[in-house]
Design an enzyme around this catalytic site. Structure first.
Site, PDB file in Angstrom:
ATOM      1  N   ASP A 123      45.237  14.100  45.244  1.00 37.27           N
ATOM      2  CA  ASP A 123      45.751  12.759  44.955  1.00 37.27           C
ATOM      3  C   ASP A 123      45.434  11.770  46.073  1.00 37.27           C
ATOM      4  OD1 ASP A 123      47.073  10.922  43.252  1.00 37.27           O
ATOM      5  OD2 ASP A 123      48.931  11.123  44.408  1.00 37.27           O
ATOM      6  N   ASP A 161      43.061  15.242  38.510  1.00 35.93           N
ATOM      7  CA  ASP A 161      42.477  14.211  39.382  1.00 35.93           C
ATOM      8  C   ASP A 161      41.405  14.742  40.335  1.00 35.93           C
ATOM      9  OD1 ASP A 161      44.086  12.329  38.202  1.00 35.93           O
ATOM     10  OD2 ASP A 161      45.496  12.157  39.861  1.00 35.93           O
ATOM     11  N   ASP A 355      56.914   9.997  38.330  1.00 36.41           N
ATOM     12  CA  ASP A 355      55.551   9.849  38.855  1.00 36.41           C
ATOM     13  C   ASP A 355      55.556   9.467  40.332  1.00 36.41           C
ATOM     14  OD1 ASP A 355      54.182  10.306  36.377  1.00 36.41           O
ATOM     15  OD2 ASP A 355      54.754   8.294  35.750  1.00 36.41           O
TER      16      ASP A 355
END
Length: 400
Positions: A123, A161, A355
């Site tokens: 991330d 990701d 989130d």
């Protein structure tokens, strides 16, 4: 009001009966709904893992104050098949945890979904930053997962990701691209270690259809080892509609087949093309049978209301992916999509978990769209959980 199914009505009756017991608590709620997951498991063929304990606490508090329908909705959400996430555990820990879940799923004749989230530089060191310290450490972690799965069935969502957000995308790499090259090495290693396992299918990251174009993500999939994986996934932890995800998946799979036959990914139609034009191009240029094309899975956990459109000009960085308001649960997980390329709709993101801290370009600390401080990434978010249940499409308490 839509009639509540018999099973869920029974859950609410059980919850209500607990209120008369002075020692009732969250553990009693767990006992009342212990068998609630079994119908979902049988219908979908997918594994129902243990829920976040905070979901039970929220359900109990809702039931205690007479909000039985909302309580049943939270429990129904918690007892729907969803992924089990792993990241930051030691190899010893993750091997034991994976083995325990794989064995339990095997006993229930269900397919577990493992979301692996431990790649170095995860991330871009933002909200969900962490992961292994280096490539060697990551390889040891993947080796442990392979031992834990063994010959049992598993569907692996490999490193959300990891390909849509490589180190070079966020200014964390050197001029030589050392960390980005390492990322591809790490993803390839995981594919080569896990895909050959007897019952394991590995899917690679594409972000979502509101992010990379087909022409952008296909070269990354090729570098990541898609040729040796079962396929790819899209929309993890995002809100794109089922229709957008399915179309994106078809375009990516078709482009991969076109490139495999000697074509250039830059020539492929992307999700911005008019569909009629894109379909005509596919019919003319891609004649590979679906059995030889790469398959995909999608995340429908929170896309029941589609993506959030921020108020125009209100925020310098709207963060439309970060705890957007008024979203709903999406289509239930299933292995029967009706599309030969689309292997499953899954709940990859755990609905109800935050989130992260969403500031939307402001100084904070409150999320200006919600008027409160959002929980840290991965922590339970009761307000959002209730929104997801109440705005679910299709309704989480529908049918019967």
């Amino acid at each position: 009001m839509r009639r509540i199914s018999t099973g869920l009505a029974a859950l609410m009756v059980g919850l209500a009966s607990l209120l008369s017991a002075p020692t009732a608590g969250a553990a009693d709620v767990v006992d009342v709904v212990a068998d609630a997951a079994e119908p979902e498991r049988r219908r979908s063929g997918l594994y129902v893992p243990d829920a976040n304990p905070a979901a039970y606490r929220q359900a109990f508090e809702l039931a205690r104050t007479g909000q039985l329908r909302d309580a049943a909705g939270i429990l129904a959400m918690a007892h729907t098949p969803q992924a089990v996430w792993y990241g930051d555990q030691t190899p010893v820990q993750v091997e034991r945890q994976i083995r325990d879940v794989a064995r339990d799923a095997d006993r229930h004749n269900a397919l577990p979904v493992f979301a692996l989230y431990n790649v170095p530089g995860r991330d871009c060191s933002n909200y969900s930053g962490g992961g292994a310290s280096n490539t060697a450490e990551y390889k040891a972690w993947i080796d442990a997962i392979a031992r834990g799965i063994g010959s049992r069935d598993a569907l692996v969502v490999l490193e959300p990701d990891s390909l849509a957000l490589v180190p070079a995308d966020c200014g964390q790499d050197d001029a030589q691209g050392t960390l980005t090259a390492a990322r591809y090495t790490e993803v390839n290693y995981a594919v080569d270690k896990l895909e050959p396992l007897r019952g394991t299918r590995v899917y690679l990251d594409t972000g979502h259809p509101g992010w990379h174009t087909v022409n952008s993500i296909v070269p990354r999939l090729l570098k990541g080892g898609i040729a040796r994986a079962t396929g790819f996934y899209t929309n993890t932890s995002n809100y794109q509609t089922d229709d957008a995800n399915s179309w994106y998946g078809k375009l990516i799979s078709s482009c991969l087949a076109y490139v495999d036959g000697g074509g250039d990914a830059a020539a492929c139609p992307n999700q911005g093309w008019p569909r009629a034009d894109a379909q005509a191009w596919l019919e003319e240029n891609v004649r590979v049978p679906t059995s030889r094309m790469k398959h995909f899975v999608t995340d429908s956990s929170r896309n029941g209301q589609g993506p959030w459109t921020p108020p125009p000009g209100k925020y310098t960085d709207p963060q439309d992916w970060c705890n957007p308001p008024d979203r709903g649960l999406g289509t239930r997980p299933t292995l029967r999509t009706g599309d030969p390329l689309h292997d499953a709709r899954l709940w990859i993101k755990i609905p109800g978990e935050s989130d992260g801290l969403c500031l939307r370009g402001t100084e904070g600390p409150e999320d200006p769209e919600r008027g409160m401080v959002d929980p840290d990434a991965g922590d339970w978010f009761p307000e959002q959980a209730l929104e997801l249940v109440r705005l679910a499409n299709p309704p989480i308490l529908g049918g019967g």
